[in-house]
Design a protein around this motif. Structure first.
Motif, PDB file in Angstrom:
ATOM      1  N   MET A  12       0.922  -1.054  -0.069  1.00 52.37           N
ATOM      2  CA  MET A  12       0.255   0.183  -0.089  1.00 52.37           C
ATOM      3  C   MET A  12       0.928   1.023  -0.169  1.00 52.37           C
ATOM      4  O   MET A  12       0.284   2.118  -0.979  1.00 52.37           O
ATOM      5  N   LEU A  13       2.065   1.371   0.298  1.00 52.41           N
ATOM      6  CA  LEU A  13       3.182   2.279   0.671  1.00 52.41           C
ATOM      7  C   LEU A  13       3.433   2.463  -1.040  1.00 52.41           C
ATOM      8  O   LEU A  13       3.802   3.724  -1.011  1.00 52.41           O
ATOM      9  N   ILE A  14       3.931   1.667  -1.294  1.00 48.90           N
ATOM     10  CA  ILE A  14       4.255   1.008  -2.940  1.00 48.90           C
ATOM     11  C   ILE A  14       3.524   2.162  -3.366  1.00 48.90           C
ATOM     12  O   ILE A  14       3.250   2.847  -4.797  1.00 48.90           O
ATOM     13  N   THR A  93      -6.539  -3.798   4.095  1.00 46.96           N
ATOM     14  CA  THR A  93      -7.518  -4.523   3.624  1.00 46.96           C
ATOM     15  C   THR A  93      -8.549  -3.712   2.478  1.00 46.96           C
ATOM     16  O   THR A  93      -9.503  -2.874   2.852  1.00 46.96           O
ATOM     17  N   PRO A  94      -8.581  -4.419   1.586  1.00 48.16           N
ATOM     18  CA  PRO A  94      -9.791  -3.821   0.605  1.00 48.16           C
ATOM     19  C   PRO A  94     -11.592  -3.965   1.702  1.00 48.16           C
ATOM     20  O   PRO A  94     -11.801  -4.405   2.115  1.00 48.16           O
ATOM     21  N   PHE A  95     -12.089  -3.160   1.096  1.00 46.94           N
ATOM     22  CA  PHE A  95     -13.242  -1.438   2.097  1.00 46.94           C
ATOM     23  C   PHE A  95     -13.356  -2.020   3.410  1.00 46.94           C
ATOM     24  O   PHE A  95     -14.265  -2.364   3.779  1.00 46.94           O
ATOM     25  N   SER A  96     -12.012  -1.642   4.092  1.00 49.94           N
ATOM     26  CA  SER A  96     -11.545  -2.273   5.178  1.00 49.94           C
ATOM     27  C   SER A  96     -11.757  -2.983   6.266  1.00 49.94           C
ATOM     28  O   SER A  96     -12.357  -2.703   7.529  1.00 49.94           O
ATOM     29  N   SER A  97     -12.439  -4.516   5.887  1.00 50.65           N
ATOM     30  CA  SER A  97     -12.746  -5.245   6.275  1.00 50.65           C
ATOM     31  C   SER A  97     -11.900  -5.218   6.990  1.00 50.65           C
ATOM     32  O   SER A  97     -12.680  -6.970   7.831  1.00 50.65           O
ATOM     33  N   GLY A  98     -10.614  -5.017   7.615  1.00 50.53           N
ATOM     34  CA  GLY A  98     -10.005  -6.138   8.452  1.00 50.53           C
ATOM     35  C   GLY A  98     -10.154  -5.155   9.141  1.00 50.53           C
ATOM     36  O   GLY A  98      -9.699  -5.596  10.658  1.00 50.53           O
ATOM     37  N   MET A 274     -17.096   9.787   1.404  1.00 47.01           N
ATOM     38  CA  MET A 274     -18.082   8.657   0.723  1.00 47.01           C
ATOM     39  C   MET A 274     -18.188   8.381  -0.680  1.00 47.01           C
ATOM     40  O   MET A 274     -18.141   7.030  -1.194  1.00 47.01           O
ATOM     41  N   ILE A 275     -17.347   8.552  -1.098  1.00 48.88           N
ATOM     42  CA  ILE A 275     -16.593   8.555  -2.354  1.00 48.88           C
ATOM     43  C   ILE A 275     -15.037   6.987  -2.220  1.00 48.88           C
ATOM     44  O   ILE A 275     -15.851   5.956  -2.791  1.00 48.88           O
ATOM     45  N   THR A 276     -14.655   7.019  -1.183  1.00 50.20           N
ATOM     46  CA  THR A 276     -13.153   6.728  -1.092  1.00 50.20           C
ATOM     47  C   THR A 276     -14.339   5.328  -0.444  1.00 50.20           C
ATOM     48  O   THR A 276     -13.550   3.744  -0.822  1.00 50.20           O
ATOM     49  N   SER A 277     -15.623   5.339  -0.221  1.00 46.37           N
ATOM     50  CA  SER A 277     -16.008   4.053   1.276  1.00 46.37           C
ATOM     51  C   SER A 277     -16.303   3.335  -0.608  1.00 46.37           C
ATOM     52  O   SER A 277     -16.361   1.877  -0.535  1.00 46.37           O
ATOM     53  N   ILE A 278     -16.830   3.454  -1.621  1.00 50.52           N
ATOM     54  CA  ILE A 278     -16.804   2.190  -2.727  1.00 50.52           C
ATOM     55  C   ILE A 278     -15.886   1.692  -3.483  1.00 50.52           C
ATOM     56  O   ILE A 278     -16.308   0.760  -4.896  1.00 50.52           O
ATOM     57  N   PHE A 279     -14.880   2.558  -3.047  1.00 51.12           N
ATOM     58  CA  PHE A 279     -13.472   2.014  -3.773  1.00 51.12           C
ATOM     59  C   PHE A 279     -13.280   0.337  -3.092  1.00 51.12           C
ATOM     60  O   PHE A 279     -12.414   0.408  -1.793  1.00 51.12           O
ATOM     61  N   PRO A 280     -13.128  -0.555  -3.748  1.00 49.33           N
ATOM     62  CA  PRO A 280     -12.239  -1.442  -3.483  1.00 49.33           C
ATOM     63  C   PRO A 280     -11.021  -1.685  -2.810  1.00 49.33           C
ATOM     64  O   PRO A 280     -10.681  -3.030  -1.920  1.00 49.33           O
ATOM     65  N   VAL A 281      -9.988  -1.185  -3.266  1.00 48.98           N
ATOM     66  CA  VAL A 281      -8.865  -0.632  -3.171  1.00 48.98           C
ATOM     67  C   VAL A 281      -8.446  -0.186  -1.569  1.00 48.98           C
ATOM     68  O   VAL A 281      -8.876  -0.085  -1.493  1.00 48.98           O
ATOM     69  N   PRO A 282      -7.433  -0.967  -1.378  1.00 52.58           N
ATOM     70  CA  PRO A 282      -7.922  -0.112   0.999  1.00 52.58           C
ATOM     71  C   PRO A 282      -6.860   0.955   0.945  1.00 52.58           C
ATOM     72  O   PRO A 282      -6.383   1.534  -0.058  1.00 52.58           O
ATOM     73  N   GLY A 283      -7.752   1.494   1.353  1.00 56.42           N
ATOM     74  CA  GLY A 283      -7.979   3.220   1.985  1.00 56.42           C
ATOM     75  C   GLY A 283      -8.514   3.732   0.304  1.00 56.42           C
ATOM     76  O   GLY A 283      -8.166   4.480   0.691  1.00 56.42           O
ATOM     77  N   GLY A 284      -8.939   2.788   0.063  1.00 53.13           N
ATOM     78  CA  GLY A 284      -9.472   3.513  -0.904  1.00 53.13           C
ATOM     79  C   GLY A 284      -8.442   4.886  -1.955  1.00 53.13           C
ATOM     80  O   GLY A 284      -8.687   5.204  -2.708  1.00 53.13           O
ATOM     81  N   ALA A 288      -9.245   8.501  -3.299  1.00 54.18           N
ATOM     82  CA  ALA A 288      -9.093   9.573  -2.222  1.00 54.18           C
ATOM     83  C   ALA A 288      -8.613  10.949  -2.937  1.00 54.18           C
ATOM     84  O   ALA A 288      -8.339  12.416  -2.630  1.00 54.18           O
ATOM     85  N   GLU A 289      -7.291  10.638  -4.067  1.00 55.00           N
ATOM     86  CA  GLU A 289      -6.554  10.869  -4.529  1.00 55.00           C
ATOM     87  C   GLU A 289      -6.632  12.552  -5.695  1.00 55.00           C
ATOM     88  O   GLU A 289      -6.620  13.362  -5.023  1.00 55.00           O
ATOM     89  N   TYR A 290      -7.542  11.522  -6.635  1.00 54.66           N
ATOM     90  CA  TYR A 290      -8.652  11.835  -7.131  1.00 54.66           C
ATOM     91  C   TYR A 290      -9.547  13.018  -6.757  1.00 54.66           C
ATOM     92  O   TYR A 290      -9.974  14.035  -7.496  1.00 54.66           O
ATOM     93  N   SER A 291     -10.145  12.359  -5.761  1.00 52.06           N
ATOM     94  CA  SER A 291     -11.390  13.344  -5.739  1.00 52.06           C
ATOM     95  C   SER A 291     -11.195  14.641  -4.922  1.00 52.06           C
ATOM     96  O   SER A 291     -11.247  15.075  -4.928  1.00 52.06           O
ATOM     97  N   PHE A 292      -9.975  15.177  -3.977  1.00 54.14           N
ATOM     98  CA  PHE A 292      -9.529  15.573  -3.585  1.00 54.14           C
ATOM     99  C   PHE A 292      -8.623  16.865  -4.566  1.00 54.14           C
ATOM    100  O   PHE A 292      -8.993  18.295  -4.548  1.00 54.14           O
ATOM    101  N   LYS A 293      -8.080  16.274  -6.063  1.00 51.35           N
ATOM    102  CA  LYS A 293      -6.944  17.084  -6.574  1.00 51.35           C
ATOM    103  C   LYS A 293      -8.914  17.820  -7.534  1.00 51.35           C
ATOM    104  O   LYS A 293      -8.624  19.121  -7.614  1.00 51.35           O
ATOM    105  N   THR A 294     -10.237  17.330  -7.727  1.00 50.98           N
ATOM    106  CA  THR A 294     -10.948  17.370  -8.039  1.00 50.98           C
ATOM    107  C   THR A 294     -11.894  19.102  -7.346  1.00 50.98           C
ATOM    108  O   THR A 294     -12.432  19.714  -8.521  1.00 50.98           O
TER     109      THR A 294
END
Length: 357
Positions: A12-14, A93-98, A274-284, A288-294
């Motif tokens: 995730m850091l990479i 973890t995807p969808f913050s499941s962990g 709200m936007i990041t909650s629908i992204f399955p990638v860990p941490g959205g 998140a970055e796209y939303s912030f920039k936009t």
């Protein structure tokens, strides 16, 4: 942490660094460095402090919900480490499941009885999701039309996040107030699924789902009886989220973006959640970055300033929690009760079970 969890954190850091590198590939690095050197350090410190205060109020929610129980937590380290652990496992973890099972293990390690720990975490989850949803509804009332007009692509993502949250809260409320109906609906859905999947596999799924519904229902009965605790925990959760939302505002002030309106910024941050909650990638990550920039390009016209703000905000709200979580896992809790064992001998060296929470 197990090697698998360590690998997940490293990945995730990479990925995060890769996202920033991609976003900034056309940015003038000299201008970016100039912006960094001329930041307002006072507001930068306040931004970090706001995040720590948010974690503190999240810990207070747990303390309140555990109050007046035989296995209440009194040592502050045992309480404070739990939000950090949740932040770490949500981040990898995807969808913050962990995050939910990791908190459960942390409470068990601190000596809280398993059933009570599950009940408290359930209360905390319902309260958190409800406050997020209420905040979002208010944000939609005031700003959704404007966002839909200027950011049509984001409007669909925001609507998707809203639907997911409404579905989650609705399902939990159905179990709480329409227990038998919910069981019948699940049985009906599983019968339909059995037409396409082997009966044995469907039976296993059915037993697991019904077991979770039964557990949730019985624990929700405790929730209904503790109105004062729930009310106080709700207030604390609102404050927790407020300080979390304020991080981005203080970040903008650190970059000398003084024209940013506080209410507008808070609403934008609520939309990002709200936007990041629908992204399955860990941490959205990516979303998140796209939303912030936009969303924040309207406040920050200089690209180097915008990307620096995005990096600082993302580090404070996401990567800081990962680092604090690693510390919390490394330093074990101070056992407040003798002869207390973790149920099933579970530790953070094991992969947390995935949870719908």
């Amino acid at each position: 942490m197990s090697r698998k969890n360590q690998l997940s954190a490293l990945i995730m850091l990479i990925i995060g660094l890769g996202v920033f590198a991609f976003e900034m590939h056309n940015t003038n690095l000299q201008a970016l460095w100039h912006q960094a050197l001329h930041m307002n350090l006072f507001w930068l410190v306040i931004a970090f402090l706001a995040m720590f205060i948010s974690y503190f109020f999240e810990a207070l929610v747990l303390k309140v919900l555990l109050k007046n129980r035989e296995d209440s937590l009194h040592n502050w380290w045992n309480i404070l480490r739990i939000p950090w652990i949740q932040a770490l496992f949500n981040a990898i973890t995807p969808f913050s499941s962990g995050g939910q099972p990791a908190q459960l293990i942390a409470l068990l390690q601190s000596g809280v009885e398993g059933g009570r720990a599950s009940s408290v975490l359930l209360m905390k989850f319902i309260i958190y999701q409800t406050i997020v949803l209420v905040n979002f509804i208010f944000a939609m009332i005031f700003k959704f039309q404007s966002i839909a007009q200027h950011y049509s692509a984001l409007a669909y993502l925001i609507a998707g996040g809203f639907i997911i949250h409404v579905f989650t809260i609705g399902l939990l409320l159905m179990i709480m107030f329409y227990y038998r109906l919910t069981r019948k609906l699940v049985m009906g859905i599983m019968k339909i699924i059995s037409l396409f999947v082997s009966h044995q596999r469907v039976q296993v799924w059915t037993n697991k789902v019904l077991d979770k519904i039964d557990t949730f229902y019985h624990e929700s009965l405790v929730l209904k009886k503790e109105g004062r605790k729930v009310l106080l925990a709700t207030l604390l959760t609102f404050i927790q989220l407020l300080f979390y939302y304020l991080v981005v505002y203080f970040t903008l002030l650190a970059l000398h973006v003084d024209q940013a309106n506080l209410i507008d910024v808070l609403i934008m941050q609520i939309m990002i959640v709200m936007i990041t909650s629908i992204f399955p990638v860990p941490g959205g990550t990516g979303g998140a970055e796209y939303s912030f920039k936009t969303l924040f390009a309207r406040f920050v016209s200089v690209p180097s300033q915008l990307y620096l703000g995005m990096f600082i905000w993302r580090f404070i709200t996401y990567y800081l929690g990962m680092f604090l979580g690693i510390i919390a896992v490394a330093f074990k809790p101070i056992n407040e009760r003798k002869n207390t064992q973790v149920r099933g001998g579970k530790t953070f060296d094991e992969e947390p079970r995935k949870s719908n929470n």
